[in-house]
Motif scaffolding. Structure first.
Motif, PDB file in Angstrom:
ATOM      1  N   UNK A 196     -37.145 -25.913 -30.505  1.00 37.35           N
ATOM      2  CA  UNK A 196     -36.691 -26.503 -31.979  1.00 37.35           C
ATOM      3  C   UNK A 196     -36.285 -25.608 -32.933  1.00 37.35           C
ATOM      4  N   UNK A 197     -37.238 -24.388 -32.825  1.00 38.88           N
ATOM      5  CA  UNK A 197     -36.793 -23.206 -33.803  1.00 38.88           C
ATOM      6  C   UNK A 197     -35.215 -22.846 -33.521  1.00 38.88           C
ATOM      7  N   UNK A 198     -35.065 -22.566 -32.130  1.00 36.71           N
ATOM      8  CA  UNK A 198     -33.737 -22.100 -31.824  1.00 36.71           C
ATOM      9  C   UNK A 198     -32.813 -22.888 -32.049  1.00 36.71           C
ATOM     10  N   UNK A 254     -29.712 -21.973 -34.633  1.00 35.90           N
ATOM     11  CA  UNK A 254     -28.392 -22.003 -34.226  1.00 35.90           C
ATOM     12  C   UNK A 254     -27.434 -22.815 -35.325  1.00 35.90           C
ATOM     13  N   UNK A 255     -28.087 -24.073 -35.867  1.00 38.36           N
ATOM     14  CA  UNK A 255     -27.411 -24.648 -36.544  1.00 38.36           C
ATOM     15  C   UNK A 255     -27.139 -23.919 -37.909  1.00 38.36           C
ATOM     16  N   UNK A 274     -24.772 -29.079 -38.882  1.00 36.45           N
ATOM     17  CA  UNK A 274     -26.106 -29.727 -38.979  1.00 36.45           C
ATOM     18  C   UNK A 274     -27.047 -29.658 -37.754  1.00 36.45           C
ATOM     19  N   UNK A 275     -28.088 -30.065 -37.866  1.00 36.01           N
ATOM     20  CA  UNK A 275     -29.041 -30.135 -36.613  1.00 36.01           C
ATOM     21  C   UNK A 275     -28.746 -31.118 -35.562  1.00 36.01           C
ATOM     22  N   UNK A 329     -31.218 -15.412 -29.767  1.00 42.90           N
ATOM     23  CA  UNK A 329     -31.126 -16.645 -30.579  1.00 42.90           C
ATOM     24  C   UNK A 329     -29.950 -17.137 -30.166  1.00 42.90           C
ATOM     25  N   UNK A 330     -28.761 -16.804 -29.512  1.00 40.44           N
ATOM     26  CA  UNK A 330     -27.558 -17.437 -29.216  1.00 40.44           C
ATOM     27  C   UNK A 330     -27.657 -18.464 -28.231  1.00 40.44           C
ATOM     28  N   UNK A 331     -26.424 -18.932 -27.820  1.00 36.96           N
ATOM     29  CA  UNK A 331     -26.227 -19.796 -26.786  1.00 36.96           C
ATOM     30  C   UNK A 331     -24.939 -19.794 -26.158  1.00 36.96           C
TER      31      UNK A 331
END
Length: 248
Positions: free
Chosen positions: A209-211, A215-216, A222-223, A243-245
Motif C-alpha cells: 500500500x505504501x508503494x 506512486x500515486x 489518485x490512489x 519505488x518505481x513501476x
C-alpha cells in the motif's frame, strides 16, 4: 455539570431528528446537523477498521469528500491520527508551520482543496472505535468552547448511529468488520490492487500500500486511478527498491 451535559445531548439529538424528519436517523443526518451548530463548513464520517482500511459513510459536500480521499490516499492527516490516538485532533490552521511539518503531504493538499481548519473526533466507547467524524472550515480558526463541546456530543451521536447501522465486534484496537455492501467500489479496488502488488513485490500489505501511495503521489494521480491501472495489468510493480513501476 451532568444536567448541562444531558441538556446538550438532548438538544443535539433534537437537531439531528429535525434533519431526519420522517426518515430513520442516519450518519448523514448527524453530519448535516453538526455543521451549522459547530460553525464549520462541512463534515464527513468514515468507518475505520484499521489505519489503512477506511470507508467513507457520508460527506456533506465535495470538499469534505476530497479531504477524506486525501487522507486515505496519502495515509496521513488528522483523521488518521485521531483514530490511532483515540482522541480529538484539532487543527485551527492547516497552513501553519506545525501542520505542514506534521502532515507534509496532506496539509498542503488540504489547503489547496479549500480547507483552512480541520477537526477530527474518533467515535469511541471503551474498546470500540469504529470511525472518525471530521469537521472542516474554509478559513482558519479555533472552535469555541461551546462549539467543541457540541462537536464531542455529535461524535457520540455518530457512534451510536454507526453501531446501530453496522454493528460491532468489541475487540480493543479494532472496530466493526465492514460488510461488502458498505465498502465503496473505489476503496475495494485499492485493497484488491494492494494484494496484487504484495504478490508482485513478495512483500507485506503495508509495504504494498505504501508503494501504491508513493506512486500515486509522484505521478500526481489518485490512489484509485493507480489501483485501477494495477487491476487492468497496465501497471506492475517490481522489488527494485526505487519505488518505481513497470508498465506491461
Amino acid at each position: 455539570m451532568v444536567i448541562k451535559d444531558e441538556g446538550r445531548a438532548a438538544r443535539v439529538w433534537a437537531l439531528i431528528a429535525g434533519f431526519a424528519g420522517a426518515e430513520a436517523v442516519s450518519v448523514g443526518h448527524v453530519c448535516r446537523a453538526a455543521v451549522p451548530v459547530t460553525g464549520t463548513d462541512g463534515a464527513a464520517l468514515s468507518l475505520v477498521t484499521a489505519p489503512d482500511r477506511r470507508t467513507l459513510l457520508h460527506a456533506t459536500d465535495g470538499a469534505a469528500r476530497r479531504l477524506d480521499d486525501l487522507q486515505f490516499g496519502l495515509g496521513e492527516g488528522p483523521c488518521v491520527d485521531a483514530w490511532r490516538q483515540g482522541g480529538p485532533v484539532l487543527v485551527a490552521d492547516l497552513g501553519s508551520v506545525e501542520a505542514m511539518a506534521r502532515w507534509p503531504w496532506f496539509a498542503a493538499s488540504a489547503v489547496e482543496a479549500g480547507a483552512g481548519a480541520l477537526f477530527a473526533f474518533p467515535l469511541q466507547a471503551g474498546a470500540i472505535r469504529p470511525g472518525v467524524l471530521v469537521l472542516y472550515r474554509a478559513q482558519p480558526g479555533l472552535l469555541s468552547d461551546e462549539q467543541l463541546a457540541d462537536a464531542l456530543v455529535f461524535a457520540r451521536a455518530a457512534l451510536t448511529v454507526t453501531l446501530d447501522t453496522v454493528g460491532s465486534d468489541g475487540v480493543e484496537g479494532r472496530s466493526t468488520p465492514v460488510a461488502s455492501g458498505w465498502l465503496g467500489q473505489d476503496r475495494a479496488e485499492v485493497y484488491q490492487a494492494t494484494g496484487m502488488v504484495a504478490v508482485q513485490l513478495d512483500a507485506g500489505l503495508d509495504e504494498a500500500l505504501a508503494r501504491l501511495r508513493a506512486h500515486a503521489f509522484t505521478t500526481d494521480a489518485s490512489l484509485a486511478e493507480i489501483a485501477q491501472q494495477v487491476l487492468d495489468r497496465v501497471l506492475r510493480f517490481t522489488p527494485d527498491g526505487t519505488g518505481g513501476s513497470d508498465a506491461e
